[in-house]
Write an enzyme that holds these catalytic residues in place. Structure first.
Site, PDB file in Angstrom:
ATOM      1  N   SER A  16       0.893  -1.212  -0.356  1.00 55.74           N
ATOM      2  CA  SER A  16      -0.344  -0.283   0.122  1.00 55.74           C
ATOM      3  C   SER A  16       1.241   1.314   0.191  1.00 55.74           C
ATOM      4  O   SER A  16       0.605   1.970  -0.530  1.00 55.74           O
ATOM      5  CB  SER A  16      -1.358   0.301   1.415  1.00 55.74           C
ATOM      6  OG  SER A  16      -1.748  -1.197   1.194  1.00 55.74           O
ATOM      7  N   LYS A  64      -7.532  -6.941  11.638  1.00 54.65           N
ATOM      8  CA  LYS A  64      -9.037  -6.653  10.776  1.00 54.65           C
ATOM      9  C   LYS A  64     -10.134  -6.802  12.174  1.00 54.65           C
ATOM     10  O   LYS A  64     -11.155  -6.468  11.419  1.00 54.65           O
ATOM     11  CB  LYS A  64      -8.756  -7.624   9.627  1.00 54.65           C
ATOM     12  CG  LYS A  64      -7.482  -7.182   8.565  1.00 54.65           C
ATOM     13  CD  LYS A  64      -7.826  -8.155   7.551  1.00 54.65           C
ATOM     14  CE  LYS A  64      -6.844  -7.513   6.265  1.00 54.65           C
ATOM     15  NZ  LYS A  64      -6.896  -8.555   5.095  1.00 54.65           N
ATOM     16  N   GLY A 129      -7.857 -16.893   8.999  1.00 55.08           N
ATOM     17  CA  GLY A 129      -8.696 -15.810   9.975  1.00 55.08           C
ATOM     18  C   GLY A 129      -9.375 -14.564   9.102  1.00 55.08           C
ATOM     19  O   GLY A 129     -10.251 -14.904   7.882  1.00 55.08           O
TER      20      GLY A 129
END
Length: 248
Positions: A16, A64, A129
């Site tokens: 990113s 997350k 996950g």
């Protein structure tokens, strides 16, 4: 100058930061993207307090799911998935509002959809996950039945040792949501009966470094279709920018 960033721990190689800072430079956007390596999710408060120009965040492992309790609102899709990887930060006077989204599902479904044919009805999702939840949501939205695979006995999962050749023939879409095979562990791969694969199988790996994992190479040897996670990442980054700018 507007600030954007990534929260996670640890943050080694981050796609990113290079993507967005290059975008800002190329498009003459007065903004900067920063990696916030925070050892605990509670440090998010400090990131917000010390970065008043912050407009948006990406969220990666292991936060997350943990980040959700800090958010003022969550998109219906992210709520259904149970994981957030994009946060829009809005400043109103002295208050800061955080809204969570999930771009994993958008990136993944747009990336895998062109590969799917009529005989692709069932999928194995390797891993349990935050990313695997979005993959599950995406596959179901495309009409596939799904089963999670875990190394451990967990509710609603099967274990690797129970995957027979018949299983991979029936569940002919296999998505790797684990870090197994990621740089620098090139020679590792999930334990599967690869010899049973053929041209009816799709092996999709969320890993993009290396660009061809052992998991993918094993599939190619048997004539399976394979794809890595790079296109998904690009589509996710595009979706992040849309979410940050209020274009949902």
């Amino acid at each position: 100058m507007d600030k954007y960033g990534l929260i996670g721990y640890p943050l080694g190689h981050s796609f990113s930061i290079s993507y967005f800072n290059e975008k800002f430079a190329n498009e003459h956007i007065d903004a900067e993207y920063i990696n916030f390596e925070i050892p605990t999710i509670d440090d998010l408060q400090e990131v917000l307090a010390s970065t008043p120009q912050l407009k948006g965040l990406n969220v990666t492992i292991p936060y997350k799911e943990k980040v959700i309790r800090f958010l003022d609102s969550v998109s219906p899709e992210a709520r259904a998935i149970g994981a957030v990887n994009v946060i829009r930060v809005t400043h109103k006077g002295n208050s800061v509002k955080l809204r969570g989204f999930n771009s994993d599902v958008i990136g993944f479904t747009k990336s895998i959809e062109p590969m799917l044919e009529k005989h692709h009805k069932k999928a194995l999702i390797l891993g349990t996950g935050g990313a695997s939840k979005a993959i599950n949501y995406g596959l179901k939205s495309l009409g596939l039945e799904t089963v999670f695979v875990s190394r451990y006995e967990r509710p609603n999962t099967i274990q690797y040792e129970t995957i027979t050749p018949d299983v991979v023939r029936e569940y002919n879409v296999i998505v790797n949501c684990t870090p197994v095979g990621m740089y620098p562990h090139f020679d590792e791969c999930p334990k599967l009966p690869y010899e049973a694969l053929d041209s009816h199988n799709i092996l999709y790996d969320l890993i993009y470094n290396p660009d061809q994992t052992r998991f993918m190479k094993n599939g190619l040897k048997q004539g399976a279709q394979v794809k890595n996670g790079l296109e998904m990442l690009l589509l996710q980054a595009f979706a992040s920018w849309e979410f940050w700018n209020g274009r949902e």
